[in-house]
Design a protein around this motif. Structure first.
Motif, PDB file in Angstrom:
ATOM      1  N   PRO A 358      16.738   3.083 -31.940  1.00  0.00           N
ATOM      2  CA  PRO A 358      18.216   3.788 -32.062  1.00  0.00           C
ATOM      3  C   PRO A 358      18.996   3.307 -33.504  1.00  0.00           C
ATOM      4  CG  PRO A 358      18.226   2.520 -30.147  1.00  0.00           C
ATOM      5  CD  PRO A 358      16.744   2.182 -30.760  1.00  0.00           C
ATOM      6  N   PRO A 359      19.605   4.532 -33.956  1.00  0.00           N
ATOM      7  CA  PRO A 359      20.062   4.351 -35.613  1.00  0.00           C
ATOM      8  C   PRO A 359      20.953   3.119 -35.520  1.00  0.00           C
ATOM      9  CG  PRO A 359      20.658   6.476 -34.334  1.00  0.00           C
ATOM     10  CD  PRO A 359      20.041   5.849 -33.456  1.00  0.00           C
ATOM     11  N   ASN A 360      20.814   2.443 -36.669  1.00  0.00           N
ATOM     12  CA  ASN A 360      21.549   1.147 -36.999  1.00  0.00           C
ATOM     13  C   ASN A 360      21.558   0.059 -36.090  1.00  0.00           C
ATOM     14  OD1 ASN A 360      22.605   2.680 -39.338  1.00  0.00           O
ATOM     15  ND2 ASN A 360      24.183   3.695 -37.796  1.00  0.00           N
ATOM     16  N   SER A 361      20.508  -0.132 -35.114  1.00  0.00           N
ATOM     17  CA  SER A 361      20.143  -0.782 -34.357  1.00  0.00           C
ATOM     18  C   SER A 361      19.723  -2.361 -34.728  1.00  0.00           C
ATOM     19  CB  SER A 361      19.016  -0.579 -33.479  1.00  0.00           C
ATOM     20  OG  SER A 361      17.516  -0.140 -34.124  1.00  0.00           O
ATOM     21  N   THR A 362      20.447  -3.369 -34.334  1.00  0.00           N
ATOM     22  CA  THR A 362      20.048  -4.725 -34.841  1.00  0.00           C
ATOM     23  C   THR A 362      20.022  -5.611 -33.604  1.00  0.00           C
ATOM     24  OG1 THR A 362      22.548  -5.132 -34.689  1.00  0.00           O
ATOM     25  CG2 THR A 362      21.921  -4.307 -36.719  1.00  0.00           C
ATOM     26  N   GLU A 363      19.468  -6.548 -33.989  1.00  0.00           N
ATOM     27  CA  GLU A 363      19.070  -7.607 -32.882  1.00  0.00           C
ATOM     28  C   GLU A 363      20.329  -8.030 -32.107  1.00  0.00           C
ATOM     29  OE1 GLU A 363      17.389 -10.077 -30.229  1.00  0.00           O
ATOM     30  OE2 GLU A 363      16.377  -8.406 -31.603  1.00  0.00           O
ATOM     31  N   PRO A 401      -4.160  -0.850 -20.277  1.00  0.00           N
ATOM     32  CA  PRO A 401      -4.215  -2.200 -21.309  1.00  0.00           C
ATOM     33  C   PRO A 401      -2.870  -2.501 -21.520  1.00  0.00           C
ATOM     34  CG  PRO A 401      -4.644   0.076 -22.125  1.00  0.00           C
ATOM     35  CD  PRO A 401      -4.753   0.373 -20.718  1.00  0.00           C
ATOM     36  N   GLN A 402      -2.590  -3.610 -21.579  1.00  0.00           N
ATOM     37  CA  GLN A 402      -1.306  -4.381 -22.170  1.00  0.00           C
ATOM     38  C   GLN A 402      -1.446  -5.150 -23.320  1.00  0.00           C
ATOM     39  OE1 GLN A 402       1.712  -3.762 -20.480  1.00  0.00           O
ATOM     40  NE2 GLN A 402       0.692  -2.286 -19.391  1.00  0.00           N
ATOM     41  N   PRO A 403      -0.499  -4.949 -24.197  1.00  0.00           N
ATOM     42  CA  PRO A 403      -0.742  -5.675 -25.319  1.00  0.00           C
ATOM     43  C   PRO A 403      -0.131  -6.943 -25.331  1.00  0.00           C
ATOM     44  CG  PRO A 403       1.362  -4.278 -25.597  1.00  0.00           C
ATOM     45  CD  PRO A 403       0.819  -3.830 -24.278  1.00  0.00           C
ATOM     46  N   TYR A 404      -0.399  -7.984 -26.388  1.00  0.00           N
ATOM     47  CA  TYR A 404       0.270  -9.127 -26.572  1.00  0.00           C
ATOM     48  C   TYR A 404       0.431  -9.256 -28.023  1.00  0.00           C
ATOM     49  CZ  TYR A 404      -4.359 -11.228 -27.457  1.00  0.00           C
ATOM     50  OH  TYR A 404      -5.483 -11.736 -28.138  1.00  0.00           O
ATOM     51  N   VAL A 405       1.403 -10.109 -28.752  1.00  0.00           N
ATOM     52  CA  VAL A 405       1.477 -10.205 -29.958  1.00  0.00           C
ATOM     53  C   VAL A 405       0.653 -11.162 -30.747  1.00  0.00           C
ATOM     54  CG1 VAL A 405       3.336 -10.782 -31.768  1.00  0.00           C
ATOM     55  CG2 VAL A 405       4.314  -9.738 -29.525  1.00  0.00           C
ATOM     56  N   THR A 417      10.852 -18.341 -26.747  1.00  0.00           N
ATOM     57  CA  THR A 417      12.200 -17.970 -26.897  1.00  0.00           C
ATOM     58  C   THR A 417      12.702 -16.787 -27.372  1.00  0.00           C
ATOM     59  OG1 THR A 417      12.685 -19.233 -28.816  1.00  0.00           O
ATOM     60  CG2 THR A 417      12.771 -20.563 -26.796  1.00  0.00           C
ATOM     61  N   VAL A 418      11.704 -16.140 -28.155  1.00  0.00           N
ATOM     62  CA  VAL A 418      11.869 -14.508 -28.524  1.00  0.00           C
ATOM     63  C   VAL A 418      12.285 -13.689 -27.558  1.00  0.00           C
ATOM     64  CG1 VAL A 418      10.756 -12.527 -29.943  1.00  0.00           C
ATOM     65  CG2 VAL A 418      10.237 -15.008 -30.525  1.00  0.00           C
ATOM     66  N   PRO A 419      13.425 -13.131 -27.582  1.00  0.00           N
ATOM     67  CA  PRO A 419      13.806 -11.859 -26.639  1.00  0.00           C
ATOM     68  C   PRO A 419      12.943 -11.020 -26.514  1.00  0.00           C
ATOM     69  CG  PRO A 419      15.649 -12.614 -28.180  1.00  0.00           C
ATOM     70  CD  PRO A 419      14.176 -13.175 -28.731  1.00  0.00           C
ATOM     71  N   LEU A 420      12.647 -10.380 -25.509  1.00  0.00           N
ATOM     72  CA  LEU A 420      11.811  -9.173 -25.153  1.00  0.00           C
ATOM     73  C   LEU A 420      12.851  -8.005 -24.875  1.00  0.00           C
ATOM     74  CD1 LEU A 420       8.903 -10.997 -22.948  1.00  0.00           C
ATOM     75  CD2 LEU A 420       9.016 -10.740 -25.380  1.00  0.00           C
ATOM     76  N   ARG A 421      12.067  -6.870 -25.161  1.00  0.00           N
ATOM     77  CA  ARG A 421      12.891  -5.683 -24.543  1.00  0.00           C
ATOM     78  C   ARG A 421      11.834  -4.618 -24.236  1.00  0.00           C
ATOM     79  NH1 ARG A 421      14.043  -5.052 -30.263  1.00  0.00           N
ATOM     80  NH2 ARG A 421      12.785  -3.700 -31.379  1.00  0.00           N
ATOM     81  N   ALA A 422      12.519  -3.634 -23.280  1.00  0.00           N
ATOM     82  CA  ALA A 422      11.435  -2.538 -23.107  1.00  0.00           C
ATOM     83  C   ALA A 422      11.114  -1.901 -24.120  1.00  0.00           C
ATOM     84  CB  ALA A 422      12.110  -1.775 -21.843  1.00  0.00           C
ATOM     85  N   SER A 423       9.648  -1.376 -24.252  1.00  0.00           N
ATOM     86  CA  SER A 423       9.200  -0.896 -25.386  1.00  0.00           C
ATOM     87  C   SER A 423       7.815   0.042 -24.820  1.00  0.00           C
ATOM     88  CB  SER A 423       8.584  -1.630 -26.522  1.00  0.00           C
ATOM     89  OG  SER A 423       9.417  -3.039 -26.815  1.00  0.00           O
ATOM     90  N   SER A 424       7.729   1.000 -25.884  1.00  0.00           N
ATOM     91  CA  SER A 424       6.440   1.876 -25.403  1.00  0.00           C
ATOM     92  C   SER A 424       5.696   1.845 -26.651  1.00  0.00           C
ATOM     93  CB  SER A 424       6.919   3.380 -25.191  1.00  0.00           C
ATOM     94  OG  SER A 424       7.798   3.780 -26.105  1.00  0.00           O
ATOM     95  N   THR A 445      12.044  -8.386 -32.277  1.00  0.00           N
ATOM     96  CA  THR A 445      12.019  -8.686 -33.552  1.00  0.00           C
ATOM     97  C   THR A 445      10.750  -8.195 -34.197  1.00  0.00           C
ATOM     98  OG1 THR A 445      11.025 -10.835 -33.327  1.00  0.00           O
ATOM     99  CG2 THR A 445      13.488 -10.619 -33.808  1.00  0.00           C
ATOM    100  N   LEU A 446       9.864  -7.452 -33.277  1.00  0.00           N
ATOM    101  CA  LEU A 446       8.791  -6.761 -33.958  1.00  0.00           C
ATOM    102  C   LEU A 446       9.051  -5.901 -34.855  1.00  0.00           C
ATOM    103  CD1 LEU A 446       5.515  -7.126 -33.052  1.00  0.00           C
ATOM    104  CD2 LEU A 446       5.662  -5.063 -31.778  1.00  0.00           C
ATOM    105  N   GLN A 447       8.175  -5.632 -35.910  1.00  0.00           N
ATOM    106  CA  GLN A 447       8.345  -4.960 -36.993  1.00  0.00           C
ATOM    107  C   GLN A 447       7.142  -4.105 -37.486  1.00  0.00           C
ATOM    108  OE1 GLN A 447      11.525  -4.428 -38.591  1.00  0.00           O
ATOM    109  NE2 GLN A 447      12.304  -5.697 -37.164  1.00  0.00           N
ATOM    110  N   VAL A 448       7.463  -3.193 -38.250  1.00  0.00           N
ATOM    111  CA  VAL A 448       6.303  -2.436 -39.046  1.00  0.00           C
ATOM    112  C   VAL A 448       5.297  -3.568 -39.673  1.00  0.00           C
ATOM    113  CG1 VAL A 448       5.505  -0.840 -40.860  1.00  0.00           C
ATOM    114  CG2 VAL A 448       7.133  -0.421 -39.106  1.00  0.00           C
TER     115      VAL A 448
END
Length: 497
Positions: A358-363, A401-405, A417-424, A445-448
């Motif tokens: 989403p535009p201007n999205s922040t943690e 398949p399911q990813p892990y970081v 403790t890192v917050p998770l969110r629904a992602s695709s 907080t996952l980034q490019v």
């Protein structure tokens, strides 16, 4: 959903000091005060990447044993799979500093000791049944070499697979051409190569074989109940029992040698009882063979063996054989396991190359959401492998398949403790079907520039990968970091193709 938000990678590397001389995190106090803060942080970050938890470092890495080297192939290294996943990430970072094109390319790590372990497990639970590895599942050159050295047979489905196995020096008697519907030229070539065992399930196949390979040792493939399997092969192959007497009569008329019966309960079978039903049908086919004037000596129980249910399946299969084939002195029993051997041996690391949020999205904004919908992704991540590559298993093999970081913000340490969110998660091509995960939970907080990893990527993945949109097939790093690593290296070294 918003347009793609173009982000700079969260990890930039500019090495002005030799960070690769130590595996301990750098302390800023040890650096020159004139050294820029950004470079101190970057080098401290990479030093953290270099530090590997002791529980995944094998002592054998400190010995002087050399890696296994086969001309024309990558070396077989030592060390735990996780070590090599991390090293691959660090290598990508190093290449990025050298402006190497496609520096962050996705890659596999294959632990061959798992294949060896599965073979020991097979021999322990099904000592009476000879495994003929299904080459189609993963024709990896090291997997084939290891299994050939261990004495397995090979289930081949084409002239190409036959040639690949025979090029290793495997005797043709250890192959079965287990494709009931073959091109005439393939049958002719198998005759020249000395591959005699082959399956059939229709009359036309008998006519072809009679013309170009009359000395073949034939196996009639019967239809079984595969309704509880991921891939229902019975939709395409297998003769219903009612048609078997006529098939055998035609084979006898053509003076062909039918030596046994085969079946396949379907690839990825999670119902062990399907094997009992199939063995019962095979018994009926054996009796039909006797009526037709044949004395069958081979039973091929096919594939479908799954890692989680293997012991249960082995028990069901042994009980069924005891019930329907109590006298087995002159009966050879083989099987065609594929994914059982390799599924868990391969892992894949992929780089996050883009993100759409989403535009201007922040943690802070995400954390303030009162109701987080776990079923509807709020952010889309794009990685550099997809359904046209390694993840073709989603389309062709019904996998999820399911990813892990693997790395987060440049660190291999991902706090719980890192917050998770629904992602695709999406692949890199321009096709909208290139979806790896429609919904999964990933750190907010996952980034490019971060990396995701996927386990259980050894079956029906690399073998069917394409180069659609110009993306290359992911390469493999080999290791023997499991429990039987030393034995695997000894077996590979002793094998001379």
């Amino acid at each position: 959903m918003s347009q793609v938000e173009v982000l700079r990678s969260s990890v930039t590397f500019d090495f002005d000091i030799d960070i690769f001389t130590s595996c301990s995190p750098c302390s800023p106090s040890t650096l020159s005060a004139s050294f820029p803060r950004e470079k101190r942080l970057t080098n401290a970050l990479v030093s953290e990447l270099l530090s590997v938890p002791s529980h995944i470092v094998r002592a054998e890495e400190d010995d002087e044993e050399e890696d296994v080297v086969v001309p024309g192939l990558p070396p077989v290294l030592r060390g735990h799979r996780d070590v090599h996943l991390r090293r691959g990430v660090m290598k990508a970072a190093e290449l990025a500093t050298e402006n190497e094109p496609d520096a962050e390319k996705a890659f596999y790590v294959a632990d061959l000791s798992y294949v060896y372990q599965q073979h020991l497990r097979w021999k322990k639970n099904l000592p009476e049944i000879e495994p003929f590895y299904a080459v189609k599942c993963n024709p990896d050159p090291y997997v084939l070499r290891l299994l050939a050295a261990l004495g397995t047979g090979f289930d081949c489905a084409s002239n190409g697979e036959i040639n690949q196995v025979l090029s290793l020096g495997v005797d043709p008697s250890r192959l079965i051409f287990a494709n009931p519907c073959k091109a005439t030229s393939f049958i002719r070539q198998s005759a020249k190569a000395g591959v005699d065992k082959m399956t059939f399930d229709n009359t036309d196949e008998l006519y072809k074989i009679a013309r170009v390979h009359p000395g073949a040792k034939l196996v009639v493939r019967i239809l079984t109940d595969d309704s509880k399997s991921l891939c229902r092969l019975g939709l395409k192959f297998g003769a219903p029992l009612v048609t078997v007497p006529a098939l055998l009569a035609k084979a006898k008329e053509l003076n062909l040698d039918v030596i046994g019966v085969s079946f396949h309960v379907g690839s990825g079978c999670f119902d062990s009882n399907a094997f009992a039903d199939a063995v019962m049908r095979a018994r009926a086919a054996f009796d039909m063979g006797k009526d037709a004037g044949y004395n069958f000596t081979l039973l091929d129980v096919g594939g479908g063996f799954e890692d989680p249910t293997f012991e249960a399946t082995a028990s069901v299969l042994k009980n069924a054989l005891e019930e329907f084939f109590p006298a087995r002195e002159n009966l050879r029993i083989i099987a065609e396991p594929g994914r059982y051997y390799v599924a868990k041996a391969f892992s894949l690391a992929a780089n996050v190359i883009a993100r759409r949020a989403p535009p201007n999205s922040t943690e802070a904004a995400w954390s303030q959401e009162t109701d987080t919908d776990s079923e509807h992704p709020t952010v889309m991540y794009y990685i550099n492998d997809g359904v046209y590559g390694a993840f073709n298993c989603i389309l062709f093999d019904h996998q999820t398949p399911q990813p892990y970081v693997l790395s987060l913000n440049g660190s291999f340490h991902v706090p719980s403790t890192v917050p998770l969110r629904a992602s695709s998660v999406w692949g890199p091509t321009c096709d909208s079907i290139d979806c790896v995960c429609s919904v999964t939970q990933l750190p907010s907080t996952l980034q490019v520039g971060d990396w995701l990893a996927f386990d259980n990527m050894g079956a029906y993945t690399v073998c069917a990968a394409s180069q659609f949109n110009g993306f290359q097939v992911s390469k493999v790093t080999y290791t023997t970091g499991g429990e039987h690593g030393k034995e695997v290296r000894e077996v590979l070294r002793s094998f001379v193709a």
